[in-house]
Design an enzyme around this catalytic site. Structure first.
Site, PDB file in Angstrom:
ATOM      1  N   TYR A  22     127.890  73.669  88.727  1.00 52.40           N
ATOM      2  CA  TYR A  22     129.052  74.102  89.275  1.00 52.40           C
ATOM      3  C   TYR A  22     128.645  74.886  90.665  1.00 52.40           C
ATOM      4  CZ  TYR A  22     133.667  75.581  89.163  1.00 52.40           C
ATOM      5  OH  TYR A  22     135.170  75.919  89.551  1.00 52.40           O
ATOM      6  N   HIS A  29     136.220  79.499  96.195  1.00 52.45           N
ATOM      7  CA  HIS A  29     135.683  78.654  97.089  1.00 52.45           C
ATOM      8  C   HIS A  29     136.950  78.080  98.016  1.00 52.45           C
ATOM      9  CE1 HIS A  29     136.934  74.780  95.209  1.00 52.45           C
ATOM     10  NE2 HIS A  29     137.498  75.403  94.560  1.00 52.45           N
ATOM     11  N   ASP A  47     137.590  80.000  89.532  1.00 44.95           N
ATOM     12  CA  ASP A  47     136.715  79.000  89.576  1.00 44.95           C
ATOM     13  C   ASP A  47     135.048  79.716  89.477  1.00 44.95           C
ATOM     14  OD1 ASP A  47     138.021  76.751  89.703  1.00 44.95           O
ATOM     15  OD2 ASP A  47     138.326  77.009  91.815  1.00 44.95           O
ATOM     16  N   HIS A  91     144.628  81.074  92.621  1.00 43.95           N
ATOM     17  CA  HIS A  91     143.916  79.957  93.354  1.00 43.95           C
ATOM     18  C   HIS A  91     145.113  78.858  93.101  1.00 43.95           C
ATOM     19  CE1 HIS A  91     141.357  77.034  94.863  1.00 43.95           C
ATOM     20  NE2 HIS A  91     140.577  76.745  93.913  1.00 43.95           N
ATOM     21  N   ASP A 102     144.120  72.091  90.030  1.00 43.09           N
ATOM     22  CA  ASP A 102     143.665  71.991  88.405  1.00 43.09           C
ATOM     23  C   ASP A 102     144.123  73.306  87.964  1.00 43.09           C
ATOM     24  OD1 ASP A 102     141.731  72.920  90.424  1.00 43.09           O
ATOM     25  OD2 ASP A 102     140.213  72.756  89.349  1.00 43.09           O
ATOM     26  N   HIS A 149     138.233  66.373  91.803  1.00 48.08           N
ATOM     27  CA  HIS A 149     138.161  66.428  93.067  1.00 48.08           C
ATOM     28  C   HIS A 149     137.978  64.991  93.616  1.00 48.08           C
ATOM     29  CE1 HIS A 149     136.030  70.783  93.415  1.00 48.08           C
ATOM     30  NE2 HIS A 149     137.463  70.684  92.900  1.00 48.08           N
ATOM     31  N   HIS A 170     137.451  77.432  84.251  1.00 48.32           N
ATOM     32  CA  HIS A 170     136.832  76.396  83.379  1.00 48.32           C
ATOM     33  C   HIS A 170     135.843  76.957  82.625  1.00 48.32           C
ATOM     34  CE1 HIS A 170     138.710  73.763  86.694  1.00 48.32           C
ATOM     35  NE2 HIS A 170     138.318  74.623  87.901  1.00 48.32           N
ATOM     36  N   GLU A 187     144.658  75.285  93.933  1.00 47.07           N
ATOM     37  CA  GLU A 187     144.078  74.085  93.800  1.00 47.07           C
ATOM     38  C   GLU A 187     144.698  73.480  92.501  1.00 47.07           C
ATOM     39  OE1 GLU A 187     139.694  73.620  93.981  1.00 47.07           O
ATOM     40  OE2 GLU A 187     140.048  71.531  94.353  1.00 47.07           O
TER      41      GLU A 187
END
Ligand code: FEO
Length: 399
Positions: free
Chosen positions: A192, A145, A164, A79, A83, A23, A225, A81
């Site tokens: 996390y 999130h 996540d 998701h 990553d 991030h 992750h 994002e």
């Protein structure tokens, strides 16, 4: 490399042993991380999530070598994002037209992130995709999130691909929770949660309860992750429920920064005072200018109370303390107490500003705080000790 995690289900992610911040510079990853992508081979072959962009070429080439990209019938994007969607551009360039299943919000976010008009198939909670023997069930999880977040459940194999949620930034070649050092695993899982999911605790609680009501059998939880939860997978679900319900342990965290040592001396005397009143409470001290903010946030998450100290500079706070207050404001902690302290030379606004910051961050103030002029002498330090003692006694009776 494809690794079979259950018959017909493979891990095909990337392990990032080098990364130390994710991030941008916002989240420290002392133990690296992994980007877990999964492939399900049934009558249909589907890919669940991809990897971060630095690993995109390697990921696509591996997939091509091991299964052949043309064999991939569909992609599930839990998701958007970077990553997890970071290899989509490279992948979709090789298999144009393949459907990408994601939430309606996912369509917007994927378009916004990657500027491509892929063959999006928006799905809603409860929608399914038949693979042959098994069936994918989509479970929307907005704000866990990001607005687009979604979990995907595979029937028959009883596997939840949770993205996540339930993840940890932890590089590992071993994949499964039971093979890992449990202290490391727990530390990265709580860090996390503390740093990423705390603001959404009410939604976490609701979603976990909702999952419980669905009564889906659960053999394995595969986050995007870190470790896959195969041994007692419900252990992390139970932890999430505990953490979401305003978690606090018998701990007090003291966070400060100090120009010439006065505020640091206050921090030490206050901490000793707390310890003198309660010999069971864990009191940790952090000079926030010299500490990793995500580690400190994790300590705050575990604490029942937070004490924040700063010298006064230019009628304000030391920038490290101001930054920390901003960090905890966004995290929306609940059910925690707090107090402020600080040494000053002539104007001494720090304590008032810390109090304001703590209240904005949702902490309940234990008192008006303690502000002392110049370098604390023996009498002033005795006052700090008594201040700490009062907090220790209060904490003992209310925790
Ligand atoms: Fe691991 Fe929200 O990305």
């Amino acid at each position: 490399m494809l690794k079979e995690i259950k018959p017909g289900i493979y891990w095909t992610g990337a392990v990032d042993w080098e990364i130390r911040k994710i991030h941008g510079e916002e989240y420290s990853t002392h133990r690296g991380t992994s980007y877990n992508s999964y492939l399900i081979k049934d009558t249909k072959t589907v890919l669940i999530d991809t990897v971060g962009s630095p690993f995109a070429s390697e990921f696509v080439e591996n997939l091509d070598k091991e299964v052949g990209l043309n064999a991939v019938d569909a992609v599930i994007a839990n998701h958007a994002e970077a990553d997890h969607g970071g290899a989509l551009a490279e992948l979709m360039a090789r298999i144009p037209g393949r459907p990408i299943y994601c939430t309606a919000s996912g369509v917007k976010l994927l378009r916004g992130n990657y500027h491509q008009d892929w063959n999006f198939v928006p799905v809603k909670a409860g929608d399914t995709l038949d693979l042959g023997r098994g069936k994918l069930v989509f479970i929307e999880a907005p704000m866990l999130h990001w607005p687009d977040s979604m979990l995907t459940y595979l029937t028959g194999a009883n596997v939840l691909f949770s993205n996540d949620v339930f993840g940890q930034h932890l590089a590992t070649g071993l994949l499964f929770n039971d093979l890992l050092d449990q202290a490391e695993l727990y530390q990265e899982a709580i860090k996390y949660y503390a740093n990423i999911l705390t603001p959404f605790s009410r939604l976490v609680e609701k979603k976990v309860e909702e999952l419980g009501k669905l009564g889906l059998p659960l053999d394995m939880i595969c986050p995007s992750h870190g470790a896959i939860w195969r041994s007692d997978p419900l252990q992390i679900v139970t932890k999430y429920l505990d953490w979401a319900r305003d978690w606090r342990e018998d701990r007090i965290t003291v966070v400060y920064d100090s120009m010439w040592g006065g505020t640091r001396a206050m921090a030490e005397a206050i901490a000793s005072g707390i310890e003198s009143a309660d010999d069971r409470v864990t009191v940790k001290r952090f000079n926030i200018a010299r500490s990793d903010k995500n580690d400190v946030v994790t300590e705050v998450f575990r604490s029942k109370a937070l004490l924040v100290g700063s010298s006064t500079i230019n009628n304000g706070l030391l920038s490290s303390v101001a930054g920390f207050l901003e960090e905890i404001r966004g995290l929306k902690f609940r059910g925690k107490k707090a107090a402020a302290f600080g040494a000053y030379g002539w104007s001494g606004e720090a304590v008032k500003l810390i109090n304001e910051g703590l209240e904005k961050a949702g902490f309940e103030l234990l008192n008006a705080g303690l502000r002392l002029p110049w370098n604390p002498d023996a009498k002033a330090l005795a006052e700090c000790f008594e201040f700490g003692k009062g907090i220790g006694v209060q904490g003992k009776t209310t925790s």
